[in-house]
Design an enzyme around this catalytic site. Structure first.
Site, PDB file in Angstrom:
ATOM      1  CB  CYS A   1      -0.952   0.084   1.182  1.00 22.46           C
ATOM      2  SG  CYS A   1      -2.093  -1.273   1.296  1.00 22.46           S
TER       3      CYS A   1
ATOM      4  CD1 TRP B   1      -0.339  -6.446  -3.036  1.00 20.37           C
ATOM      5  CD2 TRP B   1      -0.428  -6.965  -0.867  1.00 20.37           C
ATOM      6  NE1 TRP B   1      -0.045  -7.791  -2.915  1.00 20.37           N
ATOM      7  CE2 TRP B   1      -0.088  -8.135  -1.586  1.00 20.37           C
ATOM      8  CE3 TRP B   1      -0.534  -7.062   0.514  1.00 20.37           C
ATOM      9  CZ2 TRP B   1       0.136  -9.359  -0.992  1.00 20.37           C
ATOM     10  CZ3 TRP B   1      -0.308  -8.299   1.114  1.00 20.37           C
ATOM     11  CH2 TRP B   1       0.033  -9.429   0.372  1.00 20.37           C
TER      12      TRP B   1
ATOM     13  CG  ASN C   1       1.429   0.350   4.258  1.00 20.18           C
ATOM     14  OD1 ASN C   1       1.144  -0.812   3.994  1.00 20.18           O
ATOM     15  ND2 ASN C   1       2.686   0.780   4.308  1.00 20.18           N
ATOM     16  N   GLY C   2      -0.796  -1.468   6.115  1.00 15.86           N
ATOM     17  CA  GLY C   2      -0.456  -2.374   7.212  1.00 15.86           C
ATOM     18  C   GLY C   2      -1.665  -3.175   7.664  1.00 15.86           C
TER      19      GLY C   2
ATOM     20  CD  GLU D   1      16.247 -13.862  -8.026  1.00 17.86           C
ATOM     21  OE1 GLU D   1      15.609 -14.343  -7.075  1.00 17.86           O
ATOM     22  OE2 GLU D   1      16.000 -12.741  -8.496  1.00 17.86           O
TER      23      GLU D   1
ATOM     24  CE  LYS E   1      11.034  -3.452  -5.646  1.00 20.64           C
ATOM     25  NZ  LYS E   1      11.651  -4.558  -6.383  1.00 20.64           N
TER      26      LYS E   1
ATOM     27  CE  LYS F   1      13.020 -11.997  -9.883  1.00 19.13           C
ATOM     28  NZ  LYS F   1      13.674 -11.327  -8.772  1.00 19.13           N
TER      29      LYS F   1
ATOM     30  CG  HIS G   1      18.759 -37.531  -4.821  1.00 19.80           C
ATOM     31  ND1 HIS G   1      19.115 -38.748  -4.295  1.00 19.80           N
ATOM     32  CD2 HIS G   1      19.914 -36.919  -5.189  1.00 19.80           C
ATOM     33  CE1 HIS G   1      20.429 -38.855  -4.315  1.00 19.80           C
ATOM     34  NE2 HIS G   1      20.936 -37.767  -4.859  1.00 19.80           N
TER      35      HIS G   1
HETATM   36  C1  F6R Z   1      11.188 -11.162  -5.939  1.00 18.85           C
HETATM   37  C2  F6R Z   1      11.204 -10.180  -4.889  1.00 18.85           C
HETATM   38  C3  F6R Z   1      10.879 -10.611  -3.511  1.00 18.85           C
HETATM   39  C4  F6R Z   1      11.698  -9.799  -2.500  1.00 18.85           C
HETATM   40  C5  F6R Z   1      11.241 -10.129  -1.074  1.00 18.85           C
HETATM   41  C6  F6R Z   1      12.058  -9.398  -0.032  1.00 18.85           C
HETATM   42  O1  F6R Z   1      11.518 -10.601  -7.170  1.00 18.85           O
HETATM   43  O2  F6R Z   1      11.438  -9.029  -5.136  1.00 18.85           O
HETATM   44  O3  F6R Z   1      11.089 -11.973  -3.331  1.00 18.85           O
HETATM   45  O4  F6R Z   1      13.052 -10.097  -2.664  1.00 18.85           O
HETATM   46  O5  F6R Z   1       9.899  -9.771  -0.932  1.00 18.85           O
HETATM   47  O6  F6R Z   1      11.950  -8.021  -0.170  1.00 18.85           O
HETATM   48  P1  F6R Z   1      13.018  -7.047   0.462  1.00 18.85           P
HETATM   49  O7  F6R Z   1      14.305  -7.287  -0.238  1.00 18.85           O
HETATM   50  O8  F6R Z   1      12.484  -5.665   0.248  1.00 18.85           O
HETATM   51  O9  F6R Z   1      13.112  -7.411   1.911  1.00 18.85           O
END
Ligand code: F6R
Length: 605
Positions: free
Chosen positions: A2, A74, A98-99, A478, A600, A482, A501
């Site tokens: 948010c 969000w 937010n929260g 990773e 994010k 992604k 395995h």
């Molecule tokens: C994936 C991604 C998430 C963040 C995770 C931690 O692309 O961005 O997996 O890496 O939510 O976020 P931070 O780094 O802000 O603690």
């Protein structure tokens, strides 16, 4: 999670609220809303979905007013509908949040019993009712806010408008960040520097538990006990104010291409190119550390897993990496000679922050390796290890990931020196290798066309396997993360040695197997895994270097990245892996920068 903005302005604010919400959209995009005060009355407009939908709504129903708040959501409590969109209103009170309010069900029950009726399923609406109840008991707005804050538990940031108070917005933070922006005859509050960046570069970060009242000219800040406090005003960089896509189609694409510079900038904070030495952290000697405990989530945890190989191999320093959401609840047994490290782009991730606090409370020294240098983790840890990726807007982390690997690699070299594992000349050799990383990342971006071509077939897959050994194993994890988060293709990362395995059962001609294997000491073993896949009719795509390409088994499709010293290979291999996910998502027409269900900054558990 948010985004919040509030403006006490001289001119109409709606356009600026919307501008800010667009910058904050990366924090959540389930719904959006704005509210302003017009002739003493609060008016609001809300829409389900992205900011675009709210823009359309405002075209038909414009909103005037020189004071207002805005929100991009969000969803946590309540479906992502217009009814649950912020701002929420009760009586004279309209607010954005937010929260999570943890005791909202209990409070809602109490308010309902007192005759309050609710129009949404959110936890947020309860706060509006509580403040309004305090106002009707005769509290001033600030006292009503304070008394409400005393009743709610959880992690949150708020911005509150009161009808009839057209020179005032109140804000509060507990657990989620909130900043105050100082303009000229205008004042702002927002979730982060990006929210207020276009309007002012003079910003104060509220401390945990603070609440604030802004009017046209000033901010009165109070701590949790209600005592007036000063928080320093900082000048933030223009970078926070100017985040544009430029000529790129997506932020993610731009951020992938920014990696040579973000790696370079990060290296500048940890190495001295003139002396070829690393720069130690003032007050921290790795010789006094017996163990490193890294806590992180998602992509940040994979950067940490890559670094573990280096801290152990180079510096002989036992290193554990644990997902913060698990770590915080298992009562880990810790020794005070352990250094706890939180790795986080945002510096606000709820689980990582809780794990960091847990370690601090247990008497450990703590470090925060973060990209947001004013974040809560940055401010609470004993040592701040900044990454210099710059603002990362694409929800899928790319340049922050490689900046984390860069900083951690340099720190592992420092640890090796301080622990007497290498001498100055060996250090100089490693630093010179590290300083080659930006150039080699730039060279690895040249695989773009080859990767784009591979993406066409990969986009047709339902499942994809990623394999790697050693530091390429976390990179395989990773790569899989992604791909799944932006293209919605199911992907799994495995240690290549684990293939036999279990996962080999998944191999068939429809399941691409992506193997990340530079020509290093593990290559031959991984080559055997490739042959095993091919023998079972599987399709192998190999990300390797020139030597690896020359030794690839027949039938393998190969992407050749530049050769590099193993110290920096994870950095060099990252870009092609990220680009594959990016181009598959583009090929599928997915919303690359704002994938479904994600946000994010994960400031809730
Ligand atoms: C994936 C991604 C998430 C963040 C995770 C931690 O692309 O961005 O997996 O890496 O939510 O976020 P931070 O780094 O802000 O603690």
């Amino acid at each position: 999670m948010c985004g919040i903005i509030g403006i006490v302005g001289k001119q109409p604010v709606t356009e600026r609220l919307m501008d800010s919400l667009k910058r904050l959209e990366y924090r959540g995009y389930d719904s959006a809303g704005v509210a302003t005060i017009v002739d003493g009355k609060i008016e609001r407009r809300r829409a389900q979905g992205k900011i675009r939908a709210l823009e359309d709504r405002l075209l038909n129903q414009p909103l005037s007013g020189t004071i207002g708040i805005g929100h991009t959501r969000w969803a946590t409590h309540g479906a992502p509908s217009e009814r649950n969109a912020h701002p929420h209103t009760c009586g004279r009170v309209t607010l954005v949040h937010n929260g999570i309010i943890e005791n909202f069900a209990e409070l809602k029950g109490e308010l309902t019993a007192q005759g309050h009726s609710f129009e949404s399923d959110t936890d947020t609406e309860v706060i509006a009712h509580l403040i309004d109840r305090q106002l009707s008991l005769g509290d001033s707005p600030v006292t009503a806010l304070k008394n409400t804050l005393d009743q709610i538990t959880g992690a949150f940031a708020l911005a509150v408008l009161i009808a009839g108070e057209d020179n005032m917005i109140m804000g509060a933070r507990r657990g989620s960040p909130l900043v105050v922006g100082y303009g000229v005859g205008e004042m702002f509050i927002g979730s982060d520097a990006l929210a207020v960046g276009p309007f002012t570069n003079r910003i104060a970060y509220l401390d945990e538990g603070d609440f604030v009242v802004i009017d046209h000219d000033r901010a009165q800040i109070f701590d949790a006990s209600g005592s007036a406090v000063d928080r320093p005003i900082k000048i933030v960089s223009a970078a926070a104010a100017l985040v544009e896509k430029g000529n790129y189609r997506h932020f993610m694409e731009k951020e992938i291409h920014e990696q040579p510079e973000s790696c370079q900038r990060t290296l500048g904070a940890y190495t001295d190119a003139l002396t070829s030495r690393t720069l130690p952290t003032p007050g921290l000697d790795f010789a006094s550390v017996d163990r490193i405990q890294i806590v992180a989530c998602g992509t940040a945890s994979y950067a940490a897993q890559i670094a573990r190989y280096l801290f152990e191999r180079l510096a002989g320093l036992p290193t554990d990496v644990e997902i913060a959401s698990e770590f915080r609840y298992r009562d880990p047994a810790l020794l005070t000679t352990t250094l706890a490290v939180a790795v986080s782009q945002s510096g606000e991730t709820a689980d990582t922050l809780a794990a960091l606090r847990w370690c601090k409370a247990a008497g450990l020294r703590t470090a925060a390796l973060v990209n947001s240098h004013e974040s809560t983790m940055a401010r609470e840890a004993d040592f701040l290890w900044p990454t210099h990726a710059g603002p990362e807007i694409g929800v899928a982390s790319t340049k922050a990931f490689t900046a984390q690997i860069t900083a951690l690699t340099a720190l592992a070299v420092t640890a090796a020196v301080q622990r007497g594992r290498i001498d100055a000349s060996q250090e100089a050799k490693l630093v010179k290798i590290l300083l080659e990383a930006p150039r080699l990342i730039a060279a690895s971006l040249k695989t773009e066309e080859a990767v784009r071509a591979l993406a066409i077939d990969t986009a047709k897959a339902r499942d994809v396997l990623y394999l790697g050994r050693g530091p390429m194993y976390p990179l395989a994890l990773e790569g899989a993360l992604k791909l799944k988060e932006i293209s919605y293709i199911h992907a799994e990362g495995y240690a290549a040695g684990e293939l036999k395995h279990g996962p080999i059962a998944l191999v068939d001609e429809a399941t691409p197997v992506i193997i990340i294997a530079p020509h290093d000491s593990f290559f031959e073993k991984t080559a055997s895994n490739m042959s095993e896949v091919i023998a079972r009719g599987g399709r192998v795509i190999l990300f390797t270097d020139e030597e690896g390409g020359a030794h690839a088994p027949a039938g393998v499709r190969v992407v050749i990245a530049p050769s590099s010293d193993p110290l920096i290979t994870p950095l060099v291999m990252s870009a092609p892996i990220q680009m594959l996910a990016y181009y598959v998502a583009v090929q599928k027409g997915a919303d690359v920068d704002q994938p479904r269900n994600l946000a994010k900054s994960v400031t809730v558990e």
